[in-house]
Design a protein around this motif. Structure first.
Motif, PDB file in Angstrom:
ATOM      1  N   UNK A 234       0.848  -1.198   0.000  1.00 51.67           N
ATOM      2  CA  UNK A 234       0.000   0.000   0.000  1.00 51.67           C
ATOM      3  C   UNK A 234       0.880   1.244   0.000  1.00 51.67           C
ATOM      4  N   UNK A 235       0.305   2.365  -0.430  1.00 55.45           N
ATOM      5  CA  UNK A 235       1.081   3.603  -0.487  1.00 55.45           C
ATOM      6  C   UNK A 235       1.136   4.330   0.849  1.00 55.45           C
ATOM      7  N   UNK A 236       0.552   3.728   1.900  1.00 54.96           N
ATOM      8  CA  UNK A 236       0.594   4.302   3.252  1.00 54.96           C
ATOM      9  C   UNK A 236       0.336   3.192   4.248  1.00 54.96           C
ATOM     10  N   UNK A 237       0.445   3.538   5.536  1.00 56.23           N
ATOM     11  CA  UNK A 237       0.199   2.548   6.569  1.00 56.23           C
ATOM     12  C   UNK A 237      -1.280   2.169   6.598  1.00 56.23           C
ATOM     13  N   UNK A 238      -1.537   0.869   6.645  1.00 59.68           N
ATOM     14  CA  UNK A 238      -2.918   0.368   6.702  1.00 59.68           C
ATOM     15  C   UNK A 238      -2.967  -0.787   7.687  1.00 59.68           C
ATOM     16  N   UNK A 239      -4.181  -1.186   8.046  1.00 61.17           N
ATOM     17  CA  UNK A 239      -4.345  -2.380   8.859  1.00 61.17           C
ATOM     18  C   UNK A 239      -4.425  -3.562   7.910  1.00 61.17           C
ATOM     19  N   UNK A 240      -3.310  -4.319   7.829  1.00 63.35           N
ATOM     20  CA  UNK A 240      -3.224  -5.410   6.865  1.00 63.35           C
ATOM     21  C   UNK A 240      -4.293  -6.458   7.030  1.00 63.35           C
ATOM     22  N   UNK A 241      -4.651  -6.776   8.280  1.00 66.45           N
ATOM     23  CA  UNK A 241      -5.650  -7.824   8.528  1.00 66.45           C
ATOM     24  C   UNK A 241      -7.024  -7.395   8.035  1.00 66.45           C
ATOM     25  N   UNK A 242      -7.428  -6.173   8.394  1.00 68.11           N
ATOM     26  CA  UNK A 242      -8.754  -5.691   7.986  1.00 68.11           C
ATOM     27  C   UNK A 242      -8.838  -5.584   6.465  1.00 68.11           C
ATOM     28  N   UNK A 243      -7.784  -5.061   5.844  1.00 65.01           N
ATOM     29  CA  UNK A 243      -7.798  -4.895   4.396  1.00 65.01           C
ATOM     30  C   UNK A 243      -7.776  -6.251   3.688  1.00 65.01           C
ATOM     31  N   UNK A 244      -6.982  -7.201   4.223  1.00 66.93           N
ATOM     32  CA  UNK A 244      -6.953  -8.540   3.640  1.00 66.93           C
ATOM     33  C   UNK A 244      -8.296  -9.233   3.738  1.00 66.93           C
ATOM     34  N   UNK A 245      -8.946  -9.107   4.907  1.00 62.01           N
ATOM     35  CA  UNK A 245     -10.273  -9.700   5.087  1.00 62.01           C
ATOM     36  C   UNK A 245     -11.293  -9.077   4.137  1.00 62.01           C
ATOM     37  N   UNK A 246     -11.139  -7.775   3.898  1.00 58.66           N
ATOM     38  CA  UNK A 246     -12.075  -7.091   3.000  1.00 58.66           C
ATOM     39  C   UNK A 246     -11.917  -7.609   1.564  1.00 58.66           C
ATOM     40  N   UNK A 247     -10.688  -7.863   1.147  1.00 62.94           N
ATOM     41  CA  UNK A 247     -10.453  -8.404  -0.192  1.00 62.94           C
ATOM     42  C   UNK A 247     -11.088  -9.786  -0.324  1.00 62.94           C
ATOM     43  N   UNK A 248     -10.905 -10.629   0.699  1.00 62.21           N
ATOM     44  CA  UNK A 248     -11.501 -11.968   0.672  1.00 62.21           C
ATOM     45  C   UNK A 248     -13.026 -11.909   0.694  1.00 62.21           C
ATOM     46  N   UNK A 249     -13.565 -10.900   1.349  1.00 59.81           N
ATOM     47  CA  UNK A 249     -15.023 -10.752   1.425  1.00 59.81           C
ATOM     48  C   UNK A 249     -15.608 -10.329   0.078  1.00 59.81           C
ATOM     49  N   UNK A 250     -14.905  -9.430  -0.624  1.00 65.83           N
ATOM     50  CA  UNK A 250     -15.420  -8.903  -1.886  1.00 65.83           C
ATOM     51  C   UNK A 250     -15.137  -9.815  -3.084  1.00 65.83           C
TER      52      UNK A 250
END
Length: 565
Positions: A414-430
């Motif tokens: 990512x181009x900035x700090x993110x919460x990797x777990x939440x973002x990863x879960x969101x990708x799997x959800x979508x």
């Protein structure tokens, strides 16, 4: 000397009247330009409307003198005694009053632009509405001074004593206030844009509604100060003390609060969007309903801080312990059209103790996503784009992909700090829903990209149709298996049902998938994951109205599993 004789000698060209005694004299409206009255006694004299430009009044005694509307531009009054004098609306531009005594003197609406008042001594002086733009007031004693609505644009007050002074709605734009004493002063509604208050003491000062945009307050002491509703955009508070300060509703957008001490400060509903809080102390601070959009918290101390109702959209958290904050819920998005925080987290409950901290333990610029099967890259690209659109200014790039056995690891940057777990879960959800859409619209997508296979009049053979159906069937089996192994029952039921409907539309029977693939996948997961087994059992109790995933024509819960005996 009699007043008449004095005026006559002046008219004859004499200018040196040092140490003359003109106490109580009536000299209203007279012309005394460039006169030398060094050490003169003018106590109680009436000099209103007189012309004294460039006059020398060094060390003169003008106690209780009437100098209303007098013209004193360029006059030298250094060391003069003006205690109790009335200089309302007087013209003192570029005048020198260095080390003058101004106790109880009145300068309302006087013009002292560029005047030199270094080291003046005064008590309860009245500068209300006066013009002091560019004035030199270094080390001036102005305790309890009345500077309400005064203009001090660009004035230099370095080291001045303004304790308990009144500066309501005063204009201090670009003023130099380094090391100034403003303890318990009243700066309500003051204009202080770009002012330099480095090392200033503003303990218990009132700055409600003040404009301190781009002001410098490094190392300043604002402990217990009242800054409610003030504008602090891009202001610098490096190493400043703001202990127990009232910062309710302040605008701290892009402010620099690195190493600042805000312990027990009240920041309710404050806007800290883009603020920099590296090594800042916010222990026991009240940040309820504060806006922390894109706020940068690096090694920030938030022990016992209250964060309930904060908007944390795109905040950047690094080396911060959030396990000890007091927080019931936060908002992860901001609705700019409605100007309200949105997307409550958690949705329908409150955080458990320490839960917010656990969710943000792995904030970084790397996002890891584990797929049960190799993903469809078209669907994955669109899923990543959907996630980018949900998060303002977020950009994701594929850094690494590896397929090992039945699992595939995707690593994104990512181009900035993110919460990797939440973002990863969101990708799997979508991803499942996006895959279904991509498969359904595959021909249209290819056509839009000018990649469509040229049409011909030859109808596809029976063998080609079977091969295509087999390919679709295998894809769907892999995707259904992935969904069943990664989602909770309440979510995978709807996702799998949509995929089954898609297969039916393609003329592909689904009985074998329902009887073998789905059943086997759920049983396998239930045996490996006790938590999933409990979720499934709870879901089955309320599943009677759902469409069965196991019986193509009927309805009913998933209840006759080998693990449920």
């Amino acid at each position: 000397m009699q007043t008449q004789e004095f005026l006559q000698r002046y008219q004859q060209g004499e200018r040196n009247f040092g140490h003359i005694d003109l106490s109580g004299a009536s000299l209203s409206g007279v012309n005394l330009r460039e006169i030398d009255l060094t050490g003169a006694n003018l106590t109680g004299a009436n000099l209103s409307w007189s012309f004294l430009s460039n006059a020398k009044l060094i060390g003169a005694c003008l106690r209780r003198a009437d100098l209303r509307s007098a013209g004193l531009s360029g006059a030298n009054l250094s060391g003069a005694n003006l205690s109790g004098a009335n200089l309302a609306k007087a013209d003192l531009r570029l005048a020198c009053l260095a080390a003058a005594e101004l106790n109880w003197a009145a300068f309302p609406e006087a013009d002292l632009g560029g005047a030199n008042l270094q080291g003046v001594k005064s008590d309860q002086i009245n500068f209300a509405g006066a013009k002091l733009d560019g004035a030199k007031l270094m080390a001036a004693e102005l305790m309890e001074a009345n500077l309400n609505r005064a203009s001090l644009v660009g004035a230099n007050l370095t080291g001045a004593n303004l304790r308990e002074a009144h500066l309501v709605e005063a204009n201090l734009r670009s003023a130099i206030l380094i090391g100034v004493n403003l303890i318990e002063s009243d700066l309500n509604g003051a204009q202080m844009r770009s002012a330099n208050l480095t090392g200033a003491d503003l303990h218990r000062a009132v700055l409600a509604g003040a404009d301190l945009t781009e002001a410098v307050l490094d190392n300043a002491d604002l402990s217990r100060a009242n800054l409610a509703g003030s504008y602090l955009l891009k202001a610098s508070f490096k190493k400043a003390l703001l202990l127990r300060a009232n910062l309710q509703g302040v605008y701290l957008l892009r402010a620099d609060l690195s190493e600042a001490n805000l312990r027990s400060a009240d920041l309710r509903k404050a806007d800290l969007s883009g603020a920099y809080l590296m090594d800042a102390m916010l222990g026991e601070a009240d940040l309820r309903e504060a806006c922390l959009i894109e706020c940068r918290l690096i090694r920030t101390n938030l022990e016992a801080a209250q964060l309930t109702g904060c908007c944390i959209q795109n905040w950047q958290v690094q080396d911060v312990d959030l396990s000890r904050v007091d927080c019931s819920y936060v908002f992860t998005q901001f609705d700019y059209s409605a100007k309200v925080a949105a997307n409550r987290l958690p949705i329908d409950r409150d955080f458990e103790s320490g839960e917010l901290g656990r969710q943000h333990q792995e904030d970084s610029s790397i996002v890891k996503v584990c797929f049960a099967q190799s993903p469809n890259w078209e669907a994955l690209v669109f899923t990543m784009r959907r996630v980018e659109l949900e998060s303002r200014e977020l950009k994701l790039n594929v850094q690494f992909f590896e397929s090992a056995g039945e699992q595939s690891l995707l690593r994104l940057s990512a181009n900035r700090l993110v919460n990797g777990k939440i973002l990863g879960d969101r990708i799997l959800e979508l991803y499942p829903d996006m895959l279904e859409k991509v498969l359904a619209k595959d021909a249209e997508i290819l056509s839009l990209l000018d990649l469509a296979i040229p049409s011909n009049s030859v109808e596809p053979s029976h063998k080609e149709i079977l091969l295509r159906r087999q390919e679709i069937y295998q894809r769907m089996v892999r995707q259904i298996s992935f969904i069943l192994m990664s989602q909770t029952p309440d979510k995978f039921s709807e996702s799998v049902q949509r995929l089954l409907e898609y297969l039916k539309q393609q003329g592909i029977p689904t009985e074998q998938i329902q009887k073998k693939v789905i059943s086997q996948a759920i049983v396998q997961r239930a045996k490996q994951d006790p938590a999933f087994r409990e979720q499934l059992l709870r879901w089955e109790k309320t599943a009677s109205d759902r469409v069965s995933l196991f019986d193509d024509g009927g309805s009913g819960a998933v209840c006759d599993r080998p693990f449920n005996r």
